[in-house]
Design an enzyme around this catalytic site. Sequence first.
Site, PDB file in Angstrom:
ATOM      1  CG  HIS A  48      -1.945   1.214   0.887  1.00 18.57           C
ATOM      2  ND1 HIS A  48      -2.930   1.237  -0.063  1.00 18.57           N
ATOM      3  CD2 HIS A  48      -1.911   2.451   1.406  1.00 18.57           C
ATOM      4  CE1 HIS A  48      -3.469   2.425  -0.108  1.00 18.57           C
ATOM      5  NE2 HIS A  48      -2.876   3.190   0.765  1.00 18.57           N
ATOM      6  NE  ARG A  56      -5.788  -7.711 -10.291  1.00 18.83           N
ATOM      7  CZ  ARG A  56      -4.915  -7.145  -9.432  1.00 18.83           C
ATOM      8  NH1 ARG A  56      -5.216  -7.041  -8.152  1.00 18.83           N
ATOM      9  NH2 ARG A  56      -3.758  -6.683  -9.847  1.00 18.83           N
ATOM     10  NE  ARG A  57      -2.473  -9.974 -10.483  1.00 17.45           N
ATOM     11  CZ  ARG A  57      -1.708 -10.056  -9.409  1.00 17.45           C
ATOM     12  NH1 ARG A  57      -1.942 -10.935  -8.496  1.00 17.45           N
ATOM     13  NH2 ARG A  57      -0.701  -9.236  -9.264  1.00 17.45           N
ATOM     14  CE1 TYR A  75      -1.857   8.163  -0.264  1.00 16.96           C
ATOM     15  CE2 TYR A  75      -2.075   5.794   0.020  1.00 16.96           C
ATOM     16  CZ  TYR A  75      -2.640   7.043  -0.051  1.00 16.96           C
ATOM     17  OH  TYR A  75      -3.990   7.186   0.063  1.00 16.96           O
ATOM     18  CG  HIS A 110      -8.696   1.643  -8.025  1.00 20.45           C
ATOM     19  ND1 HIS A 110      -9.117   2.899  -7.637  1.00 20.45           N
ATOM     20  CD2 HIS A 110      -7.669   1.324  -7.205  1.00 20.45           C
ATOM     21  CE1 HIS A 110      -8.381   3.306  -6.623  1.00 20.45           C
ATOM     22  NE2 HIS A 110      -7.488   2.368  -6.340  1.00 20.45           N
ATOM     23  CG  PHE A 111      -4.149  -0.846 -10.500  1.00 24.41           C
ATOM     24  CD1 PHE A 111      -3.568  -1.056 -11.730  1.00 24.41           C
ATOM     25  CD2 PHE A 111      -4.601  -1.934  -9.771  1.00 24.41           C
ATOM     26  CE1 PHE A 111      -3.444  -2.326 -12.239  1.00 24.41           C
ATOM     27  CE2 PHE A 111      -4.482  -3.212 -10.283  1.00 24.41           C
ATOM     28  CZ  PHE A 111      -3.911  -3.408 -11.516  1.00 24.41           C
ATOM     29  CG  HIS A 112      -4.797   0.445 -15.929  1.00 20.11           C
ATOM     30  ND1 HIS A 112      -4.977  -0.812 -15.416  1.00 20.11           N
ATOM     31  CD2 HIS A 112      -3.698   0.359 -16.739  1.00 20.11           C
ATOM     32  CE1 HIS A 112      -4.048  -1.621 -15.910  1.00 20.11           C
ATOM     33  NE2 HIS A 112      -3.261  -0.938 -16.698  1.00 20.11           N
TER      34      HIS A 112
END
Lengths: 162, 552, 71
Positions: B228, B444-445, B232, B379-381
């Site tokens: 996590h 996913r994956r 950041y 989301h993380f794209h």
Amino acid sequence: MHIHRLEKIWIGFGLAMLLIFLLLTGVAAFAMGISPPSSSSHENMHHGKVDPTKLQTTAPFDKPGLKQIGDNEYEAVLIAYAFGYNPDTIDIPHGAKVHFIVTSSDVVHGFEIPGTNVNFMAEPGEVTELTHTFDKAGQFLVLCNEYCGTGHEMMKMTINVK
Amino acid sequence: MISTSSITAGKPFHENDGQLVLAHVLFAFAALLLGGIAGLLQAMVRGGTITLPHGIGYYQLLTAHGVLMALIFTTYFIIGFLYGGVAKTTGRLLPTTLALGWTGFLLMSMGTAVGTVFILLNKATVLYTFYAPMKASPYFYVALALVVVGSWLSGYGIFYQYNYWRKTHPGERSPLFSFMSVVTMLLWQVATLGVAAEVLIQLIPWSFGWVDTINVLLSRTLFWYFGHPLVYFWLLPAYICWYVVIPKVIGGRIYSDALARLSFLLLFVFSIPVGFHHQLMEPGISQFWKFLQVALTLMVVVPSLMTAFSLFATFELAGRAKGVRGVFGWLKVLPWNDVRFFAPFMGMLIFIPAGAGGVINASYQLDEVVHNTLWITGHFHLTVATSVALTFFGIAYWLIPAVTNRRLTPRLNKLGLWQTWIWVIGMFFMSGSMHTVGLLGAPRRTAYTTYGDNAQASGWIPYEVVMAIGGMILFVGVLLMIYNIYALLQAPAGYEEFPIGEELDGAEPTPKLFERWGVWLGISVVLIFVAYTIPVVEMIQTGVGSPGYKTW
Amino acid sequence: MTDTFTSSRTRSAAGNQPASAAENQSASRPGDKTAETKEPSLKGTFIAVMLLGGFIIASWVLVLALFLSRN
Ligand code: HEM
Ligand SMILES: [Cu+2]
Ligand SMILES: [Cu+2]
């Protein structure tokens, strides 16, 4: 350190929003029992752990499958492996409350029934438990949603609710 | 003000410093190109558009994509950018700083090369999260260790330079850019302890066969202790651009130095003891500890809410200083045609849905809806592959000319605006369909599959086709970006400003407490111990070992 | 190498000037009790962030609704 009045209001609003989110999820989890999966508290399990290399001889995984434990209440003991589930089909009576008790005999796997909230991990050495009530009849797909190797995209089982 | 900035205007960037920055930035973009090729192929496979030629597996590509994009592109760009800004704000890099920076670069590059070879040899198809008990070649883990150790040295270089500056400027407040760089690198040092412990104590001895089994749950916990704050570590440098660079680019001022520092310190303190929010759906961690970390996760949202306010305030005050009226009049005077502003701005805008998605993911039971579905990938794209990546692209347009003593031409500026639009449009389609089909349950994956013509799973294919179309648009964006980097290296000699914002007149002084590092490190350590000690001790005491497997 | 150090000092002094200038300015107005009344108008900012907050709540509630409908 000076903070603008409107920024104070904004941060207060944001904190309130986050606290409400936390409160709602917290009450649901701890007061109403609507909580995410956790370690199984099944009587045979020591701290919800099993030896992944000795599943054939460890209850309840020596006899995987569906077992009635109450009035329309069942235990579904399942073993995830690369690349499938044992057993690969279970039949559940309509409206039954099912306690899934799942572990893995090799690598980490997922257990997801798309269209429901059943979605958790199966890990070697650990036993996951999650309860779900099947109020809708029909055939449900269970798929593995954690990468587990070359055959990962073929890993599935079927639940028939009749 | 104009007079102070013109003191440095026209002064060339020192060559030795520039080379270090440039080496990192170019390495980052090489990784982006390779990762982009993998990404394109993945999107096309999932959409059923192509099947891979024999010998290349989907998961092999996915491993390469994850490692090159999430670990290599980001880390190299970040180190290059931070060294550039530290050199700009504290003075030329000291010999020791340069030595640490180059040693770090070499170690990381060796690690990247070895790691990539083992991925290509299909000996490490374990994805970029390398979850045990899948067992990759030990050299893959050694390669990862080299990357991490190299990045530590790069961090020490920044600490060294900062300490020297403080010693030679007693009583002065450090430059904001350097302060933020130190926070970013401190976060990285504390965060990587988890993955270093996992790799050095668990994975390497086990993969060499020195021990037979591994504690799977512990390894996952150590990974997510790192995983996590990793996000950041990507985000903070983008925030540096938003807080420090953007005010200068739009002709405004930094809204508040003190609040900017405070939000960085809060991000540092709260972003580490929250890794369980990636493990909400797994056994072995009790409800109480999961929920405690969920609460801490929601706290880490607060500094981002502060950031949103500061950024809008910077825009509004810049507009008012230019004499515009009306509640939203300031929007009209933002420099929309300046890629140095526009690319990061689109990054900020997309951080709104990205952040909203993050709050949902962290909301305990709600994770059951999205966990390990394509929603997460969507989301993380948005977060890393758009908010962070577009900000980094926007930085490259001035950073490369600034450190090579060239200038950004109007033509390249225009190509940059195009590149930004292409990226945003491609991501709208790719991430948009990932989010939607994820809510429907698509995992996913996972390579192309209909689970034996299952009706529900077949219904996901149209979304995955849209995903592939978005991926193709994005790939055009990658190619254009690579061309732009190439063209920046050929740009005419001259001077390009390294934009460093100045604070508003009459802003409050910054509390001295903000630079008492012992205090902040202490709070961080206490929170980490509170959040992790009991569950980790339990995992170690009750854990059952698992042998390793090669299932690919 | 010695000249690296000297030039780094002069450079950094110039680089840092704006920040320390701002500090001196605010320090020359001790206490700044009037700040509350002299706050700049940030109405546009406030509306923008509240819209952002509204967006977060709306998306959260949407996924909550999906969760409840599947429970
Ligand atoms: C050309 C642009 C890109 C395309 C077409 C693309 C496409 C994809 C696709 C299709 C997946 C895999 C979906 C799955 O099966 O789970 C993926 C995963 C991923 N992408 Fe990208 N992506 C692009 C750019 C980026 C960038 C710039 C980053 C980060 C800086 C990034 C980070 C990741 C990560 C971390 C994963 C997850 C890997 C994993 O699950 O192990 N991508 N991408
Ligand atoms: Cu799988
Ligand atoms: Cu996280």
